[in-house]
Design an enzyme around this catalytic site. Sequence first.
Site, PDB file in Angstrom:
ATOM      1  CG  ASP B 418      65.906  23.859  60.927  1.00  0.00           C
ATOM      2  OD1 ASP B 418      65.919  22.949  60.911  1.00  0.00           O
ATOM      3  OD2 ASP B 418      66.024  25.368  61.093  1.00  0.00           O
ATOM      4  CD  GLU B 447      62.865  20.560  62.560  1.00  0.00           C
ATOM      5  OE1 GLU B 447      62.370  22.122  62.030  1.00  0.00           O
ATOM      6  OE2 GLU B 447      63.784  20.436  63.043  1.00  0.00           O
TER       7      GLU B 447
END
Lengths: 688, 688
Positions: B418, B447
């Site tokens: 993330d 990401e």
Amino acid sequence: MVVPSRPADLGAPEQDSEQVAGPTVSGGEASAATGEPGARPFDFRTVVVEHVAPELDDGRYAIKRVVGDTLVVEADIFKDGHDLIAARVCHHGPGDDDWRRAPMALVDNDRWRGAFPLDQIGCHTYTVEALPDVYRSWAADVGKKADAGQDVTVDLLEGVRLLRQAAERAAGGERATLDDTAALLEATGDQQEALRLALDPILIDLVLEHADPALVTPYDRELQVQVDRPEARFAAWYEVFVRSQGTEPGRGATFREAERRLPAIRAMGFDVLYLAPIHPIGLTNRKGPNNSLVAGPNDPGSPYAIGGPAGGHTAVEPALGTLEDFDHFQQAVRAHGMELALDFAIQASPDHPWVREHPEWFYRRADGTIKFAENPPKKYEDIYPLNFYCQDWRGLWRAFEEVILFWAERGVRIFRVDNPHTKPLDFWVWLIREVQREYPDVIFLSEAFTRPKVMRALAKAGFTQSYTYFTWRNEKQEFAEYLTEITSPPAAEYFRGNLFTNTPDILPEVLQRGGRPAFVLRLILAATCSSVYGVYNGFELCENRPRPGTAEYYADSEMYQHKLWDWDRPGNIVEVVALINRIRRENPALQLYDNLRFYESDDPNILFYGKATPERDNMVLVAVNMDPSTPRHSWVNLPAGEFGLGDDEAYDVHDLLSGARYTWHGRHNWVRLDPQAWPAHILRVNRG
Amino acid sequence: MVVPSRPADLGAPEQDSEQVAGPTVSGGEASAATGEPGARPFDFRTVVVEHVAPELDDGRYAIKRVVGDTLVVEADIFKDGHDLIAARVCHHGPGDDDWRRAPMALVDNDRWRGAFPLDQIGCHTYTVEALPDVYRSWAADVGKKADAGQDVTVDLLEGVRLLRQAAERAAGGERATLDDTAALLEATGDQQEALRLALDPILIDLVLEHADPALVTPYDRELQVQVDRPEARFAAWYEVFVRSQGTEPGRGATFREAERRLPAIRAMGFDVLYLAPIHPIGLTNRKGPNNSLVAGPNDPGSPYAIGGPAGGHTAVEPALGTLEDFDHFQQAVRAHGMELALDFAIQASPDHPWVREHPEWFYRRADGTIKFAENPPKKYEDIYPLNFYCQDWRGLWRAFEEVILFWAERGVRIFRVDNPHTKPLDFWVWLIREVQREYPDVIFLSEAFTRPKVMRALAKAGFTQSYTYFTWRNEKQEFAEYLTEITSPPAAEYFRGNLFTNTPDILPEVLQRGGRPAFVLRLILAATCSSVYGVYNGFELCENRPRPGTAEYYADSEMYQHKLWDWDRPGNIVEVVALINRIRRENPALQLYDNLRFYESDDPNILFYGKATPERDNMVLVAVNMDPSTPRHSWVNLPAGEFGLGDDEAYDVHDLLSGARYTWHGRHNWVRLDPQAWPAHILRVNRG
């Protein structure tokens, strides 16, 4: 200052913890500044700096510029998160003790740009460094929060801390300013007043000047730019055999006699007088006229068979005179506003002193004899090649360095190097670096008509200028493609094509076939496509007789025999040469190398191109009929916008060849070129 | 083995003369071979080796391949003069003690090529070396001289010397062969017989094998290739929140309950089951439904607010079960032929244990409090960011390494990371290298929907796969340009775009607006343009209600609340998903990443592209109507030659979606695509 591009192992945290710097946002303290770009205790990058341009093969080789140029440097620079960044070009000249810095600014998409002036000849070093601009980031955030009506009391205390930390790294008045502002900020109860103090742009710049050096990340390479004198980029060369510059049949001219030719050469507008080798010529296996195997008693031999009883590469052929005569000749060349270039040919005749003194520098055969040059089954028995891989390669390399230094000490600053591609590339890297360290104004021209990658490698190795394939490019499309290639990046960063119309070994077919109009058009192409070009003696006389049975050799070449020229030969283009060189001198756009742009024209024989100064205060357009046999006409298509001209704008163009003046309109204009009159227009654009 | 790209100072010749190697042509002796590529005493290059490809940022970062691939390596290789050259790719795998070598061959224009198989997962090293092929050069010359009828007696003696020198470097039978041939060559009086012996191709190769190692020049960089397992390149991902996989209203599902969903997920054909964070969720400032500021007592909170009384990044949210339940779930996923991917989100809720145990890892404000995340004026009070530049950064970095290793030890081999762009790039370089050293089969997905250069830098830093801008590319032209960019070199050397149709944070406008046909067309684009793609839970149900007032957030997102899904919701595309994944599995061309090619089509809404295996034994063409609202038809233009098809050839194409079969001819064919039926053809080409 080079840092690893990958972080080192973390190691045992206990051992290394002393070196650890503080956080970005709080600007923690670390080691003292050293003045080197990017001195830093981190072993990871606080900011990523990559893809620096210009950069040649990842910094393995130097790019080239000319003194007075400004070097524009770009880089991709970014970091994690949203901190603002500051970046600088770091640079130092050959004589500088310290790095100097020039600010960079964001262009877009994480690309940054800065520039610095190249004010000194020699090898300059540059790189880029960046750091998080901690205080500016803090100021931007606190400003946004205040604008949104949020309480910034604690934020202001953080600002005080950052100011105090910067003060500790500053001295004198700047330290006082930072400390005083911190105290005011702390003391005032008025948030508006505090913000006015804290967000002052001058203060923000001042804090950056005293940023924590531990936060600075340098680019992981130091790059180099070789800054040459202007003549490296802009000059017209004229090549001669000194011995052919006389008037008496059956013997060669001396240096003293050749001096009489200098006014006429200078009148043609040349800047560099390049001499075929002037050293003693070997007797053993000397070649006769037209490269015949046996020389007669009066035949002078090829000057490329270097070395005889009178000496080798540091001696002068006795038939030309003495070293003092050479010196006098060089003074005379200079007095006529020109400069001398010598030929540097690394090979020996069997009579070269080195054959006796250093037989170990040559190739020895199994029977103990020294090997002459060959390209089986062809033999070159008047030449002994030198072995750059011999046991004493260091001695041999140094000997050639001493040859160059010998002539440099006598004032020679230009060397045209014969066949450099047959010597190790790293010999040139080393030799050119060593010579330019002592004589930074020395110019080396690479004579290599070999494979493209080898030619490019020689230019990267340090050659100031290079021969090209210009001589064999005659069709419009191939010509435009090749000239674009050598005058655009990446080649233009390191390769300066010296466009020779002809050489003693190359009488191109177009000149044999096309006669005088071909000579004029090839001259115009060479002189206007590149800022540096050359012609070989006899070109201006339209000499174009090939040696029978050869494709491109001259008949009765002065390479192998005594020769007299009729300098006023009917049909000569001496006046054209003088005119072209005057046009070059009067138009700064023609003195730049990387500003050549080709444009469209309808006729497949008409080439259309232009050059302009960056300021657009001199704009030259050239239309050339590449077919010397037939008049041609065509629409030509100028992207007027690039020249700052409106699509419907009327402007004057002045043909600097014929003297005619035309009014052109916008993009589409019409030209007609008759090779019997002028095969080209050289049009200076004059705006309203 | 890295050598300087510029020769060192020559130094005092006396001191260094011991290190000097013999000449090229005579193959003089030097130091003993060490087995390292390019062990050599020269400090200059005997051969120039440059511009090696593939090479990423001059070797700063590794390129990527998949086990079973062959790595093709090219380089520019040349030397001074006319010697023949030999060149090799040198390589070693992660477990190899020694370098292995593969021969290179000249392609053209001084470009050489070689290849070696990547037979092992992990980081492989490769480079190139070259040397003058002394004996082969001698043999070529002597052959030419003999053909021209010249005497080669002395040349043959040189050959004898070269053979004897090679024999000294050889051993055993090879040494005997070389010595014996030398003796025969010396003894025979028959020049024809001598030439037959000396020019034997097998002998010439044997001499090369025992060439003087002093003559070998290596490329000045060692390069790396990260070899991943096949799933790094070919996989279909399905993203879920475990807690939403249940059936009981008002509470989240447990791992045990979620296992019941696995057969249906596998029936859709997915390979990777990617779980939103499964760690304990913070209570302090927990967010309520639709990201509201206050959570109700039964609201589960965002799983990205990691850390609570039950632990941090190495614990499991109690509402999901225990670590043992997780292990059981992972076993069940594996039993269903899939693999688990975990979310790695580097941030903490105020209740994370590290806040108490390591407050020094967080940002502290001037009043001593820990700073929550903010992007002024926006505040994220349920999240504390970690400070990667803190005093104890080594401790923090290691802590996250331990998190990854903790889950790797439990069998997890895929991590979706993330927001990696908010941590230092070199943290990722270090972490991924360290983890893959221990677990070479670990896959990291980045990401990062940030600036292009940052996304590329993360991929270079080591991320196995990357998110992309695919989600926002809808117009034919921009779509083709972007997909070409990320699937072609240089990007394709290191960047593998995992094309997600949607994510918990991204409900693209085209899905909101276009309904079911848009879902089908975006699925087809993702699944056929890249070999690796993903969908987020609910996509197959055509869920497309945006949260009011937002552009791309889902209404009533499971991010913040308990949610039940009707897995058989009318209008779902579950069967289409299964079909598409079956087509991917049955067509190897769709399992490669860098073979996407776009072709012309007349209609501005119809996108036409193809993928083929290198052997052309599987060829897939896709025509997609990018407008989900209207039937469109178009001529499409296949460069048939690229597929080995004649311009007039008839061939069958089989639509793997509808099952229809068509006969196409040569280049120009016609398609009609009605989004209400099928917005695309996926055509397998079948040749006669």
